[in-house]
Design a protein around this motif. Structure first.
Motif, PDB file in Angstrom:
ATOM      1  N   GLY A  15       0.812  -1.218   0.000  1.00 24.52           N
ATOM      2  CA  GLY A  15       0.000   0.000   0.000  1.00 24.52           C
ATOM      3  C   GLY A  15       0.840   1.259   0.000  1.00 24.52           C
ATOM      4  O   GLY A  15       2.061   1.216  -0.152  1.00 24.52           O
ATOM      5  N   GLY A  30     -11.055  -6.970  11.017  1.00 25.05           N
ATOM      6  CA  GLY A  30     -10.140  -7.095   9.892  1.00 25.05           C
ATOM      7  C   GLY A  30      -9.352  -5.845   9.562  1.00 25.05           C
ATOM      8  O   GLY A  30      -8.681  -5.779   8.538  1.00 25.05           O
ATOM      9  N   LYS A  31      -9.424  -4.850  10.415  1.00 25.99           N
ATOM     10  CA  LYS A  31      -8.682  -3.603  10.219  1.00 25.99           C
ATOM     11  C   LYS A  31      -7.820  -3.332  11.442  1.00 25.99           C
ATOM     12  O   LYS A  31      -8.197  -3.678  12.558  1.00 25.99           O
ATOM     13  CB  LYS A  31      -9.638  -2.420  10.033  1.00 25.99           C
ATOM     14  CG  LYS A  31     -10.569  -2.547   8.867  1.00 25.99           C
ATOM     15  CD  LYS A  31     -10.009  -1.878   7.665  1.00 25.99           C
ATOM     16  CE  LYS A  31     -11.027  -1.897   6.537  1.00 25.99           C
ATOM     17  NZ  LYS A  31     -10.474  -1.347   5.330  1.00 25.99           N
ATOM     18  N   THR A  33      -5.316  -0.188  13.349  1.00 26.83           N
ATOM     19  CA  THR A  33      -4.873   1.193  13.386  1.00 26.83           C
ATOM     20  C   THR A  33      -3.475   1.193  13.974  1.00 26.83           C
ATOM     21  O   THR A  33      -3.263   0.702  15.080  1.00 26.83           O
ATOM     22  CB  THR A  33      -5.813   2.048  14.250  1.00 26.83           C
ATOM     23  OG1 THR A  33      -7.148   1.878  13.773  1.00 26.83           O
ATOM     24  CG2 THR A  33      -5.445   3.506  14.178  1.00 26.83           C
ATOM     25  N   ASN A  38      -0.733   5.886   7.919  1.00 25.57           N
ATOM     26  CA  ASN A  38      -2.009   6.252   7.295  1.00 25.57           C
ATOM     27  C   ASN A  38      -2.650   7.436   8.022  1.00 25.57           C
ATOM     28  O   ASN A  38      -3.815   7.395   8.401  1.00 25.57           O
ATOM     29  CB  ASN A  38      -2.958   5.050   7.261  1.00 25.57           C
ATOM     30  CG  ASN A  38      -4.060   5.221   6.247  1.00 25.57           C
ATOM     31  OD1 ASN A  38      -3.945   6.002   5.324  1.00 25.57           O
ATOM     32  ND2 ASN A  38      -5.137   4.491   6.431  1.00 25.57           N
ATOM     33  N   PRO A  61      -7.606   3.448   9.965  1.00 24.57           N
ATOM     34  CA  PRO A  61      -7.327   2.013   9.909  1.00 24.57           C
ATOM     35  C   PRO A  61      -6.897   1.543   8.521  1.00 24.57           C
ATOM     36  O   PRO A  61      -7.297   2.119   7.512  1.00 24.57           O
ATOM     37  CB  PRO A  61      -8.651   1.364  10.316  1.00 24.57           C
ATOM     38  CG  PRO A  61      -9.674   2.411  10.246  1.00 24.57           C
ATOM     39  CD  PRO A  61      -9.002   3.738  10.242  1.00 24.57           C
ATOM     40  N   ILE A  62      -6.069   0.496   8.498  1.00 24.66           N
ATOM     41  CA  ILE A  62      -5.686  -0.168   7.251  1.00 24.66           C
ATOM     42  C   ILE A  62      -6.018  -1.651   7.395  1.00 24.66           C
ATOM     43  O   ILE A  62      -6.239  -2.142   8.500  1.00 24.66           O
ATOM     44  CB  ILE A  62      -4.186   0.030   6.917  1.00 24.66           C
ATOM     45  CG1 ILE A  62      -3.299  -0.510   8.028  1.00 24.66           C
ATOM     46  CG2 ILE A  62      -3.878   1.461   6.625  1.00 24.66           C
ATOM     47  CD1 ILE A  62      -1.823  -0.455   7.701  1.00 24.66           C
ATOM     48  N   ASP A  63      -6.055  -2.355   6.293  1.00 25.07           N
ATOM     49  CA  ASP A  63      -6.422  -3.763   6.328  1.00 25.07           C
ATOM     50  C   ASP A  63      -5.357  -4.581   7.046  1.00 25.07           C
ATOM     51  O   ASP A  63      -4.170  -4.325   6.917  1.00 25.07           O
ATOM     52  CB  ASP A  63      -6.618  -4.290   4.908  1.00 25.07           C
ATOM     53  CG  ASP A  63      -7.444  -5.545   4.885  1.00 25.07           C
ATOM     54  OD1 ASP A  63      -6.829  -6.633   4.845  1.00 25.07           O
ATOM     55  OD2 ASP A  63      -8.675  -5.466   4.947  1.00 25.07           O
ATOM     56  N   ILE A  64      -5.814  -5.581   7.794  1.00 26.83           N
ATOM     57  CA  ILE A  64      -4.904  -6.386   8.615  1.00 26.83           C
ATOM     58  C   ILE A  64      -3.957  -7.224   7.752  1.00 26.83           C
ATOM     59  O   ILE A  64      -2.870  -7.588   8.182  1.00 26.83           O
ATOM     60  CB  ILE A  64      -5.705  -7.253   9.599  1.00 26.83           C
ATOM     61  CG1 ILE A  64      -4.852  -7.663  10.781  1.00 26.83           C
ATOM     62  CG2 ILE A  64      -6.306  -8.453   8.919  1.00 26.83           C
ATOM     63  CD1 ILE A  64      -5.636  -8.149  11.962  1.00 26.83           C
ATOM     64  N   SER A  65      -4.360  -7.485   6.498  1.00 27.85           N
ATOM     65  CA  SER A  65      -3.501  -8.271   5.605  1.00 27.85           C
ATOM     66  C   SER A  65      -2.309  -7.473   5.089  1.00 27.85           C
ATOM     67  O   SER A  65      -1.383  -8.043   4.524  1.00 27.85           O
ATOM     68  CB  SER A  65      -4.308  -8.792   4.419  1.00 27.85           C
ATOM     69  OG  SER A  65      -4.750  -7.718   3.626  1.00 27.85           O
ATOM     70  N   ASN A  66      -2.316  -6.160   5.289  1.00 26.03           N
ATOM     71  CA  ASN A  66      -1.230  -5.308   4.819  1.00 26.03           C
ATOM     72  C   ASN A  66      -0.122  -5.112   5.851  1.00 26.03           C
ATOM     73  O   ASN A  66       0.803  -4.348   5.607  1.00 26.03           O
ATOM     74  CB  ASN A  66      -1.769  -3.937   4.408  1.00 26.03           C
ATOM     75  CG  ASN A  66      -2.645  -4.022   3.190  1.00 26.03           C
ATOM     76  OD1 ASN A  66      -2.624  -5.004   2.471  1.00 26.03           O
ATOM     77  ND2 ASN A  66      -3.434  -3.007   2.959  1.00 26.03           N
TER      78      ASN A  66
END
Length: 99
Positions: A15, A30-31, A33, A38, A61-66
């Protein structure tokens, strides 16, 4: 189920914020912070909590997969290892040490 919890040190792996590190402030649906990652500017009206109002910087927040968990300074994959009669422990896939 992700193996990332509050107060963990993580590194962003994809990202716009790729390469940044920080500690997890919150984990929800799933998010995650992450502090210092970000950061967006938001306009806020004066309220009881923020009496002056104005433009504030806020972590979004960003996605946990990132993100990946850090062990020392290296990002590691983790798995839960359970011993008989004990709760599972997060361990590094590469080294086998508890994180």
């Amino acid at each position: 189920m992700a193996n990332i919890k509050k107060n963990d040190n993580v590194k962003v792996i994809s990202g716009a914020n790729k390469g940044k590190t920080g500690t997890v402030i919150s984990v929800k649906a799933g998010k995650v912070t992450v502090s210092g990652v970000n950061v967006c500017k938001r306009h806020e009206k004066p309220s009881q909590t923020n009496q002056t109002g104005g433009i504030i910087e806020k972590e979004m927040p960003i996605d946990i997969s990132n993100v990946m968990l850090l062990e020392g300074n290296t990002p590691v994959r983790t798995r839960i290892v359970r011993e008989k009669g004990k709760k599972g422990v997060r361990t590094s896939v590469k080294t086998g040490k508890a994180v």
